[in-house]
Design a protein around this motif. Sequence first.
Motif, PDB file in Angstrom:
ATOM      1  N   LYS A  44      21.577  29.917  21.662  1.00  0.00           N
ATOM      2  CA  LYS A  44      22.730  29.424  22.405  1.00  0.00           C
ATOM      3  C   LYS A  44      23.572  28.457  21.568  1.00  0.00           C
ATOM      4  O   LYS A  44      24.709  28.155  21.936  1.00  0.00           O
ATOM      5  CB  LYS A  44      22.271  28.717  23.682  1.00  0.00           C
ATOM      6  CG  LYS A  44      21.576  29.619  24.683  1.00  0.00           C
ATOM      7  CD  LYS A  44      21.129  28.823  25.903  1.00  0.00           C
ATOM      8  CE  LYS A  44      20.416  29.695  26.925  1.00  0.00           C
ATOM      9  NZ  LYS A  44      19.959  28.908  28.106  1.00  0.00           N
ATOM     10  N   LEU A  45      23.004  27.978  20.465  1.00  0.00           N
ATOM     11  CA  LEU A  45      23.671  26.945  19.672  1.00  0.00           C
ATOM     12  C   LEU A  45      24.192  27.466  18.331  1.00  0.00           C
ATOM     13  O   LEU A  45      24.576  26.684  17.461  1.00  0.00           O
ATOM     14  CB  LEU A  45      22.713  25.768  19.451  1.00  0.00           C
ATOM     15  CG  LEU A  45      22.278  25.061  20.740  1.00  0.00           C
ATOM     16  CD1 LEU A  45      21.203  24.026  20.440  1.00  0.00           C
ATOM     17  CD2 LEU A  45      23.464  24.427  21.439  1.00  0.00           C
ATOM     18  N   ILE A  46      24.212  28.797  18.163  1.00  0.00           N
ATOM     19  CA  ILE A  46      24.767  29.375  16.936  1.00  0.00           C
ATOM     20  C   ILE A  46      26.237  28.962  16.804  1.00  0.00           C
ATOM     21  O   ILE A  46      27.022  29.104  17.739  1.00  0.00           O
ATOM     22  CB  ILE A  46      24.633  30.907  16.944  1.00  0.00           C
ATOM     23  CG1 ILE A  46      23.150  31.307  16.862  1.00  0.00           C
ATOM     24  CG2 ILE A  46      25.423  31.544  15.806  1.00  0.00           C
ATOM     25  CD1 ILE A  46      22.900  32.797  17.047  1.00  0.00           C
ATOM     26  N   ASP A  47      26.598  28.422  15.634  1.00  0.00           N
ATOM     27  CA  ASP A  47      27.981  28.001  15.362  1.00  0.00           C
ATOM     28  C   ASP A  47      28.540  27.181  16.529  1.00  0.00           C
ATOM     29  O   ASP A  47      29.618  27.457  17.057  1.00  0.00           O
ATOM     30  CB  ASP A  47      28.869  29.217  15.083  1.00  0.00           C
ATOM     31  CG  ASP A  47      30.020  28.886  14.127  1.00  0.00           C
ATOM     32  OD1 ASP A  47      30.233  27.689  13.823  1.00  0.00           O
ATOM     33  OD2 ASP A  47      30.702  29.831  13.687  1.00  0.00           O
ATOM     34  N   ALA A  48      27.806  26.143  16.900  1.00  0.00           N
ATOM     35  CA  ALA A  48      28.094  25.361  18.104  1.00  0.00           C
ATOM     36  C   ALA A  48      29.484  24.736  18.093  1.00  0.00           C
ATOM     37  O   ALA A  48      30.002  24.333  17.044  1.00  0.00           O
ATOM     38  CB  ALA A  48      27.036  24.271  18.265  1.00  0.00           C
ATOM     39  N   ALA A  49      30.065  24.626  19.275  1.00  0.00           N
ATOM     40  CA  ALA A  49      31.349  23.962  19.467  1.00  0.00           C
ATOM     41  C   ALA A  49      31.127  22.468  19.700  1.00  0.00           C
ATOM     42  O   ALA A  49      29.994  21.989  19.786  1.00  0.00           O
ATOM     43  CB  ALA A  49      32.074  24.577  20.659  1.00  0.00           C
ATOM     44  N   ILE A  50      32.227  21.720  19.828  1.00  0.00           N
ATOM     45  CA  ILE A  50      32.105  20.305  20.162  1.00  0.00           C
ATOM     46  C   ILE A  50      31.983  20.152  21.683  1.00  0.00           C
ATOM     47  O   ILE A  50      32.350  21.043  22.448  1.00  0.00           O
ATOM     48  CB  ILE A  50      33.280  19.465  19.624  1.00  0.00           C
ATOM     49  CG1 ILE A  50      34.613  19.885  20.245  1.00  0.00           C
ATOM     50  CG2 ILE A  50      33.350  19.559  18.107  1.00  0.00           C
ATOM     51  CD1 ILE A  50      35.784  18.967  19.881  1.00  0.00           C
ATOM     52  N   THR A  51      31.463  19.017  22.102  1.00  0.00           N
ATOM     53  CA  THR A  51      31.288  18.707  23.517  1.00  0.00           C
ATOM     54  C   THR A  51      32.519  17.991  24.074  1.00  0.00           C
ATOM     55  O   THR A  51      33.463  17.684  23.345  1.00  0.00           O
ATOM     56  CB  THR A  51      30.074  17.789  23.703  1.00  0.00           C
ATOM     57  OG1 THR A  51      30.350  16.534  23.029  1.00  0.00           O
ATOM     58  CG2 THR A  51      28.808  18.411  23.127  1.00  0.00           C
ATOM     59  N   GLN A  52      32.473  17.686  25.373  1.00  0.00           N
ATOM     60  CA  GLN A  52      33.553  16.898  25.966  1.00  0.00           C
ATOM     61  C   GLN A  52      33.601  15.509  25.347  1.00  0.00           C
ATOM     62  O   GLN A  52      34.686  14.969  25.100  1.00  0.00           O
ATOM     63  CB  GLN A  52      33.355  16.796  27.480  1.00  0.00           C
ATOM     64  CG  GLN A  52      34.540  16.189  28.215  1.00  0.00           C
ATOM     65  CD  GLN A  52      35.819  17.006  28.063  1.00  0.00           C
ATOM     66  OE1 GLN A  52      35.788  18.233  28.039  1.00  0.00           O
ATOM     67  NE2 GLN A  52      36.945  16.321  27.944  1.00  0.00           N
ATOM     68  N   THR A  53      32.418  14.949  25.072  1.00  0.00           N
ATOM     69  CA  THR A  53      32.380  13.663  24.369  1.00  0.00           C
ATOM     70  C   THR A  53      32.986  13.803  22.978  1.00  0.00           C
ATOM     71  O   THR A  53      33.708  12.921  22.514  1.00  0.00           O
ATOM     72  CB  THR A  53      30.930  13.153  24.253  1.00  0.00           C
ATOM     73  OG1 THR A  53      30.429  12.881  25.573  1.00  0.00           O
ATOM     74  CG2 THR A  53      30.840  11.883  23.412  1.00  0.00           C
ATOM     75  N   GLY A  54      32.705  14.911  22.318  1.00  0.00           N
ATOM     76  CA  GLY A  54      33.288  15.174  21.005  1.00  0.00           C
ATOM     77  C   GLY A  54      34.803  15.233  21.062  1.00  0.00           C
ATOM     78  O   GLY A  54      35.495  14.704  20.182  1.00  0.00           O
TER      79      GLY A  54
END
Length: 231
Positions: A44-54
Motif C-alpha cells: 500500500k506504500l509503494i511510491d507513497a504520496a504525502i499526507t495532509q500534514t505533509g
Amino acid sequence: MLKPNPLLIRHAESEFNLAMRLAKNSEVEVKLEEEDLDTKFSLKLIDAAITQTGLQQCMKFKEKYMNLNIDLVVVSPLFRALQTAHYIFHDHPNHPKFIVEPYLREIQLSACDISSRLTEAKQLYPYMDFSRLGNSGDMWCLDFTYNKDKAQKAKEYVRARTDDYEKGQIYAVEYLRLYGLETDEENLKRIEECKQYLKFDVPFVCVSHSRTIEGLAGKYIGNCECIEFKL
C-alpha cells in the motif's frame, strides 16, 4: 559575485512516514533500525504520496521560501518529492524551471522507494522536465539502481512473474525484501555520481530524501527541513 550555496530540502511527511509512526506507536520519526518490517514492505506504500500534514508543511514552507532567490528546482522523481516541490515552488515569483533528477532518489530500502507513478506525475506536472529519465517508465527506479547487476536480476525476477513489467511493483518489493537492492556503500557512490548532475550556473534548490541529503550534506534532517550544501 559568488552564488549562494544550493539548498537541500527533504520531502514533506509521507504516507510511509505516518504509517511507520503508527505501527510503532511513536510520535517522532522511527529510526531505520527500529522500523516495522510489515510496514516497511507494505504494498500500500509503494511510491507513497504525502499526507495532509505533509501538505500543511508545504504550505508553511511555501511562505518561508517565497523570497528565496532561485531559478531552478531539481527534484527526485519519487512521488512524495515531486508533490513537495510542486506545492512549495510552483507559484514562486521567480517562476523557476523544474528538472527531475533520478539520482536524487532515496536509497532503495523500502516499498516507498519503488517507483510506480511516473505516468501519473507527468500528467499532473507537465511543466517539469522529465528528460533525464529517458524512455524509462513507471518502474524507472530499477533503471537508476547503481549496481547494474542487482538491477538486472531484479528486472528478470519481475519479468518472470508478470507480462506487464511496468506494473510489476509488487514483485520488485518482493525482490527487495528477499535480496536487497542497494548497500550503504553503493548509495554513497550513487550520491557522489549525482553531483555531476547538480552543476548549474543559476541559484537552485534540490528536493530529495533523508539519506540522500545526509550523504550530500552530512546531516540527517526532518520532513520539509532544509540545509545548505557545497558541491
